[in-house]
Design a protein around this motif. Structure first.
Motif, PDB file in Angstrom:
ATOM      1  N   ASN A   7       0.835  -1.203   0.000  1.00  0.00           N
ATOM      2  CA  ASN A   7       0.000   0.000   0.000  1.00  0.00           C
ATOM      3  C   ASN A   7       0.859   1.237   0.000  1.00  0.00           C
ATOM      4  O   ASN A   7       1.992   1.215   0.484  1.00  0.00           O
ATOM      5  N   ASP A   8       0.304   2.322  -0.549  1.00  0.00           N
ATOM      6  CA  ASP A   8       0.944   3.612  -0.389  1.00  0.00           C
ATOM      7  C   ASP A   8       0.264   4.343   0.766  1.00  0.00           C
ATOM      8  O   ASP A   8      -0.538   3.740   1.508  1.00  0.00           O
ATOM      9  N   HIS A   9       0.565   5.597   0.922  1.00  0.00           N
ATOM     10  CA  HIS A   9       0.044   6.391   2.038  1.00  0.00           C
ATOM     11  C   HIS A   9      -1.487   6.456   2.072  1.00  0.00           C
ATOM     12  O   HIS A   9      -2.069   6.569   3.138  1.00  0.00           O
ATOM     13  N   ALA A  10      -2.144   6.344   0.917  1.00  0.00           N
ATOM     14  CA  ALA A  10      -3.609   6.399   0.889  1.00  0.00           C
ATOM     15  C   ALA A  10      -4.248   5.133   1.444  1.00  0.00           C
ATOM     16  O   ALA A  10      -5.410   5.151   1.834  1.00  0.00           O
ATOM     17  N   GLY A  11      -3.488   4.040   1.481  1.00  0.00           N
ATOM     18  CA  GLY A  11      -4.065   2.764   1.884  1.00  0.00           C
ATOM     19  C   GLY A  11      -3.598   2.203   3.201  1.00  0.00           C
ATOM     20  O   GLY A  11      -3.886   1.046   3.520  1.00  0.00           O
ATOM     21  N   CYS A 105      -6.704  -5.303  -6.424  1.00  0.00           N
ATOM     22  CA  CYS A 105      -6.314  -3.902  -6.284  1.00  0.00           C
ATOM     23  C   CYS A 105      -7.512  -3.103  -5.768  1.00  0.00           C
ATOM     24  O   CYS A 105      -8.594  -3.159  -6.357  1.00  0.00           O
ATOM     25  N   ILE A 106      -7.287  -2.387  -4.684  1.00  0.00           N
ATOM     26  CA  ILE A 106      -8.367  -1.672  -4.002  1.00  0.00           C
ATOM     27  C   ILE A 106      -8.104  -0.166  -4.049  1.00  0.00           C
ATOM     28  O   ILE A 106      -7.027   0.281  -3.643  1.00  0.00           O
ATOM     29  N   PRO A 107      -9.095   0.629  -4.497  1.00  0.00           N
ATOM     30  CA  PRO A 107      -8.964   2.086  -4.490  1.00  0.00           C
ATOM     31  C   PRO A 107      -9.445   2.665  -3.151  1.00  0.00           C
ATOM     32  O   PRO A 107     -10.650   2.841  -2.932  1.00  0.00           O
ATOM     33  N   ALA A 108      -8.521   2.980  -2.282  1.00  0.00           N
ATOM     34  CA  ALA A 108      -8.879   3.417  -0.928  1.00  0.00           C
ATOM     35  C   ALA A 108      -9.712   4.694  -0.914  1.00  0.00           C
ATOM     36  O   ALA A 108     -10.554   4.866  -0.034  1.00  0.00           O
ATOM     37  N   ARG A 109      -9.505   5.563  -1.870  1.00  0.00           N
ATOM     38  CA  ARG A 109     -10.243   6.832  -1.874  1.00  0.00           C
ATOM     39  C   ARG A 109     -11.646   6.699  -2.464  1.00  0.00           C
ATOM     40  O   ARG A 109     -12.420   7.660  -2.447  1.00  0.00           O
TER      41      ARG A 109
END
Length: 144
Positions: A7-11, A105-109
């Motif tokens: 994950n990146d910072h958004a996730g 793949c999940i779009p956290a936003r």
């Protein structure tokens, strides 16, 4: 079963919730993602997750970033990776049952945390149907 997650910072928040769910199910989790909300480049964690799945070190992968697009595009550059971008349980069911996806793949936003956790449950509990879908997957070239 082993699942690699990145994950990146958004996730980050999503990753911790999903990691807890997986560990409660007795699944080994390999964490390549950031553990903070500080800006991070998604490709830095996508490649290790895709490498693990590609080389059978992990059964599946889960990638989380803001839109989910960057992680999906990057993961799909790897041979034998079928990463699917999902924003609801119905699409998760299809990427597993029809496309034999090995990375979610999940779009956290664009998904709620509860929804993301439910999507992971569907991903884990859906089998590939094979048949006509296998024939179609076999037509995806490893490289062009």
């Amino acid at each position: 079963m082993t699942i690699s997650i990145g994950n990146d910072h958004a996730g980050t928040e999503y990753k911790f919730a999903i990691k807890t769910l997986l560990e409660e199910k007795g699944i080994t989790v390999v964490n390549y993602g950031t553990d903070t909300n500080d800006s991070a480049d998604y490709s830095d964690f996508v490649h290790p997750v895709a490498d693990d799945v590609e080389n059978n070190k992990s059964d599946y992968g889960i990638l989380i970033c803001g839109s989910g697009n960057g992680v999906a595009m990057t993961a799909n550059k790897h041979q034998n990776i079928r990463a699917g971008l999902c924003w609801n349980k119905e699409i998760v069911h299809l990427i597993r049952s029809h496309n034999d996806a090995n990375i979610l793949c999940i779009p956290a936003r664009y998904t709620a945390l509860k929804q993301a956790v439910e999507m992971v449950e569907v991903f884990l509990n859906t089998e590939f149907e094979g048949g006509r879908h296998k024939r179609r997957i076999d037509k995806i070239p490893l490289s062009c």
